[in-house]
Enzyme design. Structure first.
Site: not given
Length: 276
Positions: A103, A66
């Site tokens: 997220d 990420k």
């Protein structure tokens, strides 16, 4: 021409994203597919180049890539920069690789589905200071939830994270534990939630105020030991399925312009994992 999307990570076999996205493609009559791709850290740059060359229209990014993927992208939005993490890439019409992170917004949407409001919560506590904690804090602050206390076993990391989030501050674990009853929302963002007995668990939910909302971003198991103890202490608990589904739905919307049926998917995954 049929489009295709992917999720990259290491490991990747456990990901439920392919089933989720393929179901949404079918439900919305979109001619596309979604595949998991195992990418080791030392092959990340090559993988990004290959995905673009092979015509992938977009992909999700999971651990451990990420943060590492950011230098290989052309554009990264402010939310992803705040988190120093990208979980969604879209290939724009001109071939530009655009990165974002859904997220935090996914967590907020799942929280809002429970009817929880900033006024009801008051002060809230984030456990952990990693990328997920930063994204959730950023999204919560943007949605009006404040003030935000951040606690972490390494207080320096909590201090560093809180500097980038308006209305947040760092707090020692011992202080967070002794003052736990004042928080209307507690969000557990560390991987330790999978096993409460794991060495160094940062906080015990015993002592929370009656009716406080306690969330754990882990969704397998459906109820972590942390959530079980919070429930027994009188808290309203929330696992990570809603966040997982909504972050995926936000990525799906970015790629296709369609926001899929999240309620049906949450029910489906809960059932798949043995819940009711």
């Amino acid at each position: 021409m049929k489009k295709w999307y992917a999720v990259i990570g290491d490991p990747i076999a456990q990901s439920m994203s392919p089933i989720m996205h393929d179901t949404w493609f079918q439900e919305n009559g979109i001619d596309a597919s979604y595949i998991p791709i195992h990418v080791e850290a030392n092959h990340l740059e090559d993988a990004v180049d290959s995905l673009k060359r092979l015509g992938c229209s977009g992909w999700n990014v999971t651990v451990p890539h990420k943060s590492a993927i950011i230098p290989f992208l052309d554009q990264v939005d402010e939310e992803a920069r705040q988190m120093n993490a990208v979980n969604t890439v879209k290939v724009l019409d001109d071939g530009t690789l655009f990165g974002t992170n859904t997220d935090g917004r996914g967590f907020v949407r799942s929280l809002q589905e429970t009817g929880t409001t900033p006024e009801e919560v008051g002060e809230l506590l984030i456990i952990g200071a990693g990328g997920a904690a930063a994204g959730i804090s950023y999204a919560l602050e943007s949605a009006g939830f404040s003030p935000i206390a951040v606690t972490n076993r390494t207080i320096e990391k909590a201090k560093q994270m809180s500097k980038s989030i308006t209305g947040s501050y760092a707090i020692q674990v011992d202080d967070a534990q002794s003052e736990i009853s004042k928080f209307g929302l507690i969000v557990q963002t560390t991987s330790v939630g999978m096993n409460f007995a794991q060495s160094g668990f940062p906080l015990d939910p015993n002592g929370i105020s009656e009716g406080a909302t306690v969330a754990d971003i882990i969704y397998n198991p459906l109820e972590t030991e942390f959530l079980r103890r919070a429930r027994e202490a009188g808290g309203k608990t929330m696992n990570g399925i809603g966040m997982f589904v909504h972050q995926g739905a936000l990525a799906f919307e970015l790629w296709t312009g369609v926001y899929p049926d999240t309620k049906k998917m949450i029910y489906s995954i809960t059932t798949e994992l043995g819940g009711k």
